[in-house]
Design an enzyme around this catalytic site. Structure first.
Site, PDB file in Angstrom:
ATOM      1  CG  ASP A 125       7.799  14.241  47.572  1.00 26.73           C
ATOM      2  OD1 ASP A 125       8.541  14.792  48.412  1.00 26.73           O
ATOM      3  OD2 ASP A 125       6.562  14.322  47.612  1.00 26.73           O
ATOM      4  CE1 TYR A 127       3.635   9.913  53.957  1.00 27.06           C
ATOM      5  CE2 TYR A 127       4.237   7.610  54.282  1.00 27.06           C
ATOM      6  CZ  TYR A 127       3.314   8.630  54.383  1.00 27.06           C
ATOM      7  OH  TYR A 127       2.062   8.368  54.889  1.00 27.06           O
ATOM      8  CG  HIS A 132       2.886  13.670  56.572  1.00 22.98           C
ATOM      9  ND1 HIS A 132       1.700  14.343  56.367  1.00 22.98           N
ATOM     10  CD2 HIS A 132       3.131  12.989  55.410  1.00 22.98           C
ATOM     11  CE1 HIS A 132       1.246  14.094  55.150  1.00 22.98           C
ATOM     12  NE2 HIS A 132       2.101  13.275  54.547  1.00 22.98           N
ATOM     13  NE  ARG A 141      -1.876   1.791  57.314  1.00 19.31           N
ATOM     14  CZ  ARG A 141      -1.281   2.704  56.566  1.00 19.31           C
ATOM     15  NH1 ARG A 141      -1.721   2.917  55.331  1.00 19.31           N
ATOM     16  NH2 ARG A 141      -0.276   3.418  57.039  1.00 19.31           N
ATOM     17  CD  GLU A 198       2.028  15.964  50.533  1.00 22.00           C
ATOM     18  OE1 GLU A 198       1.268  15.033  50.817  1.00 22.00           O
ATOM     19  OE2 GLU A 198       3.151  15.792  49.977  1.00 22.00           O
ATOM     20  CD  GLU A 200       6.983  17.484  50.247  1.00 20.81           C
ATOM     21  OE1 GLU A 200       8.106  17.122  49.794  1.00 20.81           O
ATOM     22  OE2 GLU A 200       5.919  16.933  49.941  1.00 20.81           O
ATOM     23  CG  ASP A 232       4.179  16.688  46.588  1.00 21.28           C
ATOM     24  OD1 ASP A 232       4.013  16.764  45.355  1.00 21.28           O
ATOM     25  OD2 ASP A 232       4.024  15.635  47.230  1.00 21.28           O
ATOM     26  NE  ARG A 236      -3.332  15.165  50.558  1.00 24.69           N
ATOM     27  CZ  ARG A 236      -2.053  14.890  50.803  1.00 24.69           C
ATOM     28  NH1 ARG A 236      -1.498  13.809  50.288  1.00 24.69           N
ATOM     29  NH2 ARG A 236      -1.323  15.715  51.533  1.00 24.69           N
ATOM     30  CD  GLN A 239      -1.661  10.988  47.319  1.00 23.28           C
ATOM     31  OE1 GLN A 239      -2.039  12.135  47.530  1.00 23.28           O
ATOM     32  NE2 GLN A 239      -0.680  10.440  47.999  1.00 23.28           N
ATOM     33  CE  LYS A 252       1.593  13.148  46.716  1.00 22.84           C
ATOM     34  NZ  LYS A 252       1.794  14.043  47.880  1.00 22.84           N
ATOM     35  CB  THR A 256       6.303  20.011  42.366  1.00 20.15           C
ATOM     36  OG1 THR A 256       5.673  18.733  42.266  1.00 20.15           O
ATOM     37  CG2 THR A 256       7.091  20.095  43.668  1.00 20.15           C
ATOM     38  CB  THR A 347       3.991  16.384  54.460  1.00 18.48           C
ATOM     39  OG1 THR A 347       3.362  16.263  53.191  1.00 18.48           O
ATOM     40  CG2 THR A 347       3.251  17.403  55.297  1.00 18.48           C
ATOM     41  CD  GLU A 361      -0.076  15.581  58.645  1.00 15.23           C
ATOM     42  OE1 GLU A 361       0.383  15.247  59.748  1.00 15.23           O
ATOM     43  OE2 GLU A 361       0.610  16.167  57.772  1.00 15.23           O
TER      44      GLU A 361
END
Length: 417
Positions: A125, A127, A132, A141, A198, A200, A232, A236, A239, A252, A256, A347, A361
């Site tokens: 998978d 990113y 995203h 952050r 997610e 995808e 996916d 959270r 994770q 994860k 799936t 995603t 998000e």
């Protein structure tokens, strides 16, 4: 212009003769016998039976690949066989000379049960959406750079668990795991409290390679058989606690979901677009500009429905990294490909709020709840919620290519102590 078909196909069908996605199905009278099918209009063509009915004079050795119970033999056969088989099926469905032999093997689509179309070998998978990755970075952050320093230099990915890839419609059991609440010094254990989706795309791989032989960008199409929809599912809270230092694991690997139909890459020629430009220098092995191939960006419109309500419409055309760059980076260290490998895009999210492809998000990590039409709110998924992802892409002459759906309903899992 796409050839006309003698099959009665509605004008607005996303499964026209220009598409012809592959799947695997069973019927009520033969529930143990899995067969390769091809979607056409409101029907499924029993491809193996059609190959036998077409006879030795019209069906070459490639047609034998359609009599298997999964797509894996076809995936193993490689690009030349994929082209030949697609050409055969197109001829069967467009040439009146084949109608008498092939028509008895068209089954109503609503009369068959669809299964996972291939045996999954390895699963990776990625990113690949800048929108995203930037949103997630800003959530976690807020006072730093949203993207990690490597993000624009290579497609970031992780190896997932192929054994828990399931076909659309399979219930998704809420996972258990460790999670640490805000402000707490020690973790707790129990059912996931922040379950997410997610949206995808998945890319199905064939044309196996030997270990130690990387796949250059120019050869990506030799190994990408087709495209499916993929969810996916992500725990959270689990994770977040486990990710540092080795990345996603139990958050994860519990499930799936993939769509039952695999749209051939050859069906997406009208959907090819230039991907977003890279604004930093990248290594030559990832430079996708001068490979002599059509653009690797794909104009695919994704739609996400939660409890029947559209909550997001992410555009795949905004993805920063292309499927070719993902595949090349996945093999640049010499890792081999096997028929049935699956890699996912990560995603799919766009620049607008209504284009975000995950609840983390859409709700900004739960701080801005999503309000549904009936007044109920969601920060993350609750037991009983059904999540459905669909997608379409431009086809030839103003037609649309459909991918079907990938659906899953969340159910409560066992409570472990």
């Amino acid at each position: 212009m796409a050839a006309p078909t003698w099959v009665a196909v509605p004008d607005d069908s996303p499964f026209g003769v220009h598409n012809l996605p592959y799947g695997v199905f069973t019927t009520a009278d033969r529930p143990q016998e899995r067969r390769i099918g091809v979607a056409i209009g409101d029907h499924v063509l029993d491809a193996g039976a059609a190959a036998r009915a077409a006879g030795a004079g019209t069906a070459g050795p490639e047609a034998g690949l359609l009599t298997a119970p999964t797509l894996n033999p076809l995936l193993t056969a490689g690009r030349s066989a994929w082209t030949a088989v697609r050409s055969l099926i197109t001829a069967w469905l467009t040439d009146e000379a084949h109608r008498a032999a092939v028509e008895p093997h068209l089954l109503p689509r609503d009369s068959v049960t669809l299964h996972l179309a291939f045996d999954v070998a390895d699963y990776v998978d990625f990113y690949a959406s800048e929108h995203h990755a930037t949103n997630v970075g800003r959530i976690f952050r807020p006072d730093g750079e949203p993207l990690p320093p490597n993000w624009k230099h290579l497609p970031i990915g992780y190896h997932g668990r192929s054994g828990t890839i399931v076909v659309s419609g399979t219930p998704v059991v809420r996972p258990n795991g460790q999670r640490r609440g805000a402000g707490l010094s020690a973790p707790s254990f129990g059912p996931c409290e922040r379950l997410d989706f997610e949206a995808e795309l998945g890319f199905v791989v064939g044309g196996p390679t030997a270990q130690g032989e990387p796949v250059p960008l120019a050869e990506a199409e030799e190994h990408v058989f087709g495209v499916c929809l993929l969810n996916d599912w992500s725990a959270r809270d689990i994770q977040a606690w486990e990710t540092v230092p080795l990345g996603p694991f139990l958050g994860k690997s519990f499930a799936t979901s993939v769509s039952p139909w695999i749209v051939p890459l050859d069906a997406l020629s009208a959907a090819r677009v230039d991907p977003p430009p890279h604004d930093v220098g990248i290594q030559p092995y990832l430079d996708d500009r001068d490979t002599g191939t059509p653009p690797r960006g794909l104009d695919i419109a994704v739609e996400v429905r939660l409890r029947g309500e559209v909550v997001s419409r992410p555009p795949f055309s905004t993805m920063y990294w292309t499927y070719a760059q993902m595949l090349t980076h996945m093999t640049v260290n010499g890792a081999s490909l096997r028929a049935g490998d699956l890699f996912a895009s990560g995603t799919v999210s766009g620049p607008k709020r209504e284009q975000r492809g995950a609840l983390i998000e859409l709700t900004w990590n739960g701080e801005e709840p999503l309000v549904l039409a009936d007044g109920t709110k969601r920060t993350f998924l609750e037991d009983g919620d059904e999540l459905v992802i669909s997608a379409t892409a431009p086809g030839p002459d103003g037609t649309r290519i459909g991918f079907g759906e990938v659906a899953g309903r969340v159910v409560a899992g066992p409570v472990l102590v």
